[in-house]
Design a protein around this motif. Structure first.
Motif, PDB file in Angstrom:
ATOM      1  N   ALA A  51       0.853  -1.196   0.000  1.00 24.14           N
ATOM      2  CA  ALA A  51       0.000   0.000   0.000  1.00 24.14           C
ATOM      3  C   ALA A  51       0.885   1.241   0.000  1.00 24.14           C
ATOM      4  O   ALA A  51       2.043   1.196   0.397  1.00 24.14           O
ATOM      5  CB  ALA A  51      -0.928  -0.008   1.210  1.00 24.14           C
ATOM      6  N   ASP A  52       0.308   2.348  -0.445  1.00 24.20           N
ATOM      7  CA  ASP A  52       1.006   3.632  -0.397  1.00 24.20           C
ATOM      8  C   ASP A  52       0.148   4.609   0.392  1.00 24.20           C
ATOM      9  O   ASP A  52      -0.864   4.232   0.994  1.00 24.20           O
ATOM     10  CB  ASP A  52       1.344   4.148  -1.796  1.00 24.20           C
ATOM     11  N   ALA A  53       0.536   5.868   0.394  1.00 22.42           N
ATOM     12  CA  ALA A  53      -0.162   6.877   1.190  1.00 22.42           C
ATOM     13  C   ALA A  53      -1.648   6.955   0.865  1.00 22.42           C
ATOM     14  O   ALA A  53      -2.482   7.136   1.755  1.00 22.42           O
ATOM     15  CB  ALA A  53       0.493   8.243   0.996  1.00 22.42           C
ATOM     16  N   SER A  54      -2.000   6.808  -0.406  1.00 22.60           N
ATOM     17  CA  SER A  54      -3.422   6.936  -0.758  1.00 22.60           C
ATOM     18  C   SER A  54      -4.185   5.628  -0.569  1.00 22.60           C
ATOM     19  O   SER A  54      -5.341   5.644  -0.144  1.00 22.60           O
ATOM     20  CB  SER A  54      -3.584   7.451  -2.185  1.00 22.60           C
ATOM     21  N   SER A  55      -3.577   4.497  -0.864  1.00 22.86           N
ATOM     22  CA  SER A  55      -4.315   3.231  -0.769  1.00 22.86           C
ATOM     23  C   SER A  55      -4.421   2.686   0.653  1.00 22.86           C
ATOM     24  O   SER A  55      -5.296   1.875   0.933  1.00 22.86           O
ATOM     25  CB  SER A  55      -3.699   2.174  -1.695  1.00 22.86           C
ATOM     26  N   LYS A  56      -3.560   3.131   1.552  1.00 20.25           N
ATOM     27  CA  LYS A  56      -3.630   2.599   2.916  1.00 20.25           C
ATOM     28  C   LYS A  56      -4.922   3.002   3.631  1.00 20.25           C
ATOM     29  O   LYS A  56      -5.336   2.343   4.580  1.00 20.25           O
ATOM     30  CB  LYS A  56      -2.398   2.993   3.732  1.00 20.25           C
ATOM     31  N   ALA A  57      -5.610   4.024   3.146  1.00 20.84           N
ATOM     32  CA  ALA A  57      -6.874   4.447   3.748  1.00 20.84           C
ATOM     33  C   ALA A  57      -7.915   3.333   3.699  1.00 20.84           C
ATOM     34  O   ALA A  57      -8.730   3.193   4.604  1.00 20.84           O
ATOM     35  CB  ALA A  57      -7.400   5.695   3.051  1.00 20.84           C
ATOM     36  N   GLU A  62     -10.944  -0.160   7.687  1.00 16.11           N
ATOM     37  CA  GLU A  62     -11.411  -1.448   8.201  1.00 16.11           C
ATOM     38  C   GLU A  62     -10.713  -1.819   9.507  1.00 16.11           C
ATOM     39  O   GLU A  62     -10.821  -2.949   9.983  1.00 16.11           O
ATOM     40  CB  GLU A  62     -11.207  -2.538   7.153  1.00 16.11           C
ATOM     41  N   GLY A  63      -9.955  -0.865  10.057  1.00 12.12           N
ATOM     42  CA  GLY A  63      -9.286  -1.100  11.337  1.00 12.12           C
ATOM     43  C   GLY A  63      -8.067  -2.002  11.242  1.00 12.12           C
ATOM     44  O   GLY A  63      -7.662  -2.608  12.231  1.00 12.12           O
ATOM     45  N   LEU A  64      -7.457  -2.063  10.065  1.00 10.82           N
ATOM     46  CA  LEU A  64      -6.315  -2.942   9.849  1.00 10.82           C
ATOM     47  C   LEU A  64      -5.020  -2.137   9.870  1.00 10.82           C
ATOM     48  O   LEU A  64      -5.007  -0.950   9.561  1.00 10.82           O
ATOM     49  CB  LEU A  64      -6.473  -3.683   8.526  1.00 10.82           C
ATOM     50  N   GLY A  65      -3.928  -2.794  10.207  1.00  8.70           N
ATOM     51  CA  GLY A  65      -2.653  -2.109  10.323  1.00  8.70           C
ATOM     52  C   GLY A  65      -1.588  -2.701   9.423  1.00  8.70           C
ATOM     53  O   GLY A  65      -1.792  -3.715   8.759  1.00  8.70           O
ATOM     54  N   PRO A  66      -0.425  -2.070   9.442  1.00  7.66           N
ATOM     55  CA  PRO A  66       0.677  -2.525   8.592  1.00  7.66           C
ATOM     56  C   PRO A  66       1.415  -3.717   9.211  1.00  7.66           C
ATOM     57  O   PRO A  66       1.311  -3.975  10.415  1.00  7.66           O
ATOM     58  CB  PRO A  66       1.595  -1.301   8.534  1.00  7.66           C
ATOM     59  N   PHE A  67       2.161  -4.394   8.373  1.00  6.51           N
ATOM     60  CA  PHE A  67       3.056  -5.451   8.835  1.00  6.51           C
ATOM     61  C   PHE A  67       4.181  -4.776   9.616  1.00  6.51           C
ATOM     62  O   PHE A  67       4.755  -3.790   9.155  1.00  6.51           O
ATOM     63  CB  PHE A  67       3.624  -6.224   7.643  1.00  6.51           C
ATOM     64  N   THR A  68       4.468  -5.281  10.791  1.00  6.92           N
ATOM     65  CA  THR A  68       5.572  -4.730  11.589  1.00  6.92           C
ATOM     66  C   THR A  68       6.491  -5.862  12.023  1.00  6.92           C
ATOM     67  O   THR A  68       6.088  -7.016  12.118  1.00  6.92           O
ATOM     68  CB  THR A  68       5.071  -3.997  12.851  1.00  6.92           C
ATOM     69  N   TYR A  69       7.718  -5.512  12.264  1.00  2.00           N
ATOM     70  CA  TYR A  69       8.683  -6.456  12.828  1.00  2.00           C
ATOM     71  C   TYR A  69       9.512  -5.710  13.868  1.00  2.00           C
ATOM     72  O   TYR A  69       9.533  -4.474  13.895  1.00  2.00           O
ATOM     73  CB  TYR A  69       9.561  -7.092  11.742  1.00  2.00           C
ATOM     74  N   GLU A  70      10.183  -6.452  14.706  1.00  2.00           N
ATOM     75  CA  GLU A  70      10.960  -5.859  15.785  1.00  2.00           C
ATOM     76  C   GLU A  70      12.356  -5.524  15.278  1.00  2.00           C
ATOM     77  O   GLU A  70      13.151  -6.413  14.971  1.00  2.00           O
ATOM     78  CB  GLU A  70      11.028  -6.825  16.975  1.00  2.00           C
ATOM     79  N   PRO A  75       9.725  -1.406  17.148  1.00  2.00           N
ATOM     80  CA  PRO A  75       8.938  -1.904  16.018  1.00  2.00           C
ATOM     81  C   PRO A  75       9.152  -1.064  14.749  1.00  2.00           C
ATOM     82  O   PRO A  75       9.259   0.151  14.810  1.00  2.00           O
ATOM     83  CB  PRO A  75       7.493  -1.784  16.485  1.00  2.00           C
ATOM     84  N   VAL A  76       9.196  -1.767  13.623  1.00  2.00           N
ATOM     85  CA  VAL A  76       9.356  -1.123  12.318  1.00  2.00           C
ATOM     86  C   VAL A  76       8.134  -1.498  11.481  1.00  2.00           C
ATOM     87  O   VAL A  76       7.834  -2.679  11.309  1.00  2.00           O
ATOM     88  CB  VAL A  76      10.642  -1.602  11.616  1.00  2.00           C
ATOM     89  N   ALA A  77       7.415  -0.486  10.985  1.00  2.00           N
ATOM     90  CA  ALA A  77       6.242  -0.721  10.145  1.00  2.00           C
ATOM     91  C   ALA A  77       6.659  -0.672   8.682  1.00  2.00           C
ATOM     92  O   ALA A  77       7.413   0.207   8.264  1.00  2.00           O
ATOM     93  CB  ALA A  77       5.172   0.323  10.418  1.00  2.00           C
ATOM     94  N   MET A  78       6.158  -1.629   7.913  1.00  2.00           N
ATOM     95  CA  MET A  78       6.454  -1.674   6.481  1.00  2.00           C
ATOM     96  C   MET A  78       5.240  -1.175   5.694  1.00  2.00           C
ATOM     97  O   MET A  78       4.185  -0.929   6.260  1.00  2.00           O
ATOM     98  CB  MET A  78       6.826  -3.096   6.079  1.00  2.00           C
ATOM     99  N   SER A  79       5.388  -1.073   4.400  1.00  2.00           N
ATOM    100  CA  SER A  79       4.300  -0.565   3.548  1.00  2.00           C
ATOM    101  C   SER A  79       3.397  -1.690   3.034  1.00  2.00           C
ATOM    102  O   SER A  79       2.857  -1.616   1.945  1.00  2.00           O
ATOM    103  CB  SER A  79       4.873   0.232   2.378  1.00  2.00           C
ATOM    104  N   TYR A  80       3.262  -2.730   3.825  1.00  2.00           N
ATOM    105  CA  TYR A  80       2.360  -3.838   3.520  1.00  2.00           C
ATOM    106  C   TYR A  80       1.307  -3.869   4.616  1.00  2.00           C
ATOM    107  O   TYR A  80       1.647  -3.888   5.795  1.00  2.00           O
ATOM    108  CB  TYR A  80       3.129  -5.168   3.483  1.00  2.00           C
ATOM    109  N   VAL A 104       0.613  -0.318  -6.918  1.00  2.00           N
ATOM    110  CA  VAL A 104       1.456   0.421  -5.964  1.00  2.00           C
ATOM    111  C   VAL A 104       2.899  -0.090  -6.029  1.00  2.00           C
ATOM    112  O   VAL A 104       3.848   0.698  -6.032  1.00  2.00           O
ATOM    113  CB  VAL A 104       0.893   0.290  -4.524  1.00  2.00           C
ATOM    114  N   ALA A 105       3.061  -1.406  -6.118  1.00  2.00           N
ATOM    115  CA  ALA A 105       4.403  -1.988  -6.183  1.00  2.00           C
ATOM    116  C   ALA A 105       5.136  -1.574  -7.449  1.00  2.00           C
ATOM    117  O   ALA A 105       6.331  -1.273  -7.417  1.00  2.00           O
ATOM    118  CB  ALA A 105       4.311  -3.510  -6.091  1.00  2.00           C
TER     119      ALA A 105
END
Length: 146
Positions: A51-57, A62-70, A75-80, A104-105
């Protein structure tokens, strides 16, 4: 953090109309490609779409978040972003979300390659000092005593 083959098979079957799909297992998860473009991640049988800035909306609504890893500092959030589970029962909308992730990719890849090209072009356009040339000196003849 495992990904089941059954989950990957279900995703592959659902998204087959998009093109040549492939999965590559990595770090206990998997990355998904369509025609060679990385557009999704899978972790613990959960799908995350690019996702990008416009598509992440769409995901946020829907109350969903990005993929994160430690990471090393937290924590680091990715653009997925986590795909809504309802998509598995709504094939047309699932394809729509996936098409947007692929778009987006593709955009992200082209921006990245343009950036890399401009950086390398900037380096090559700088004036380079001339390379030293080694001139061969003629061999000296020993002086003769007269």
């Amino acid at each position: 953090m495992a990904v089941s083959q059954a989950f990957l098979d279900m995703i592959h079957e659902s998204l087959a109309p998009l093109g040549a799909l492939s999965a590559r297992r990595m770090f206990g998860g998997a990355s998904l490609y369509c025609d060679g473009i990385l557009f999704a991640l899978v972790d613990d049988d959960v799908l995350y779409l690019k996702a990008d800035a416009s598509s992440k909306a769409r995901f946020e609504s829907e109350g969903l978040g990005p993929f994160t890893y430690e990471g090393q500092t937290g924590p680091v959030a990715m653009s997925y972003w986590r795909a809504p589970e309802r998509l598995y029962d709504e094939p047309d909308e699932f394809l729509d979300f996936a098409r947007e992730a692929i778009s987006v990719a593709v955009k992200a890849k082209s921006v990245k390659s343009k950036s890399a090209k401009s950086k390398s072009a900037g380096k090559s356009s700088r004036a380079k000092p001339p390379e030293p040339t080694a001139k061969a000196r003629p061999a000296r003849k020993p002086a003769r005593n007269r």
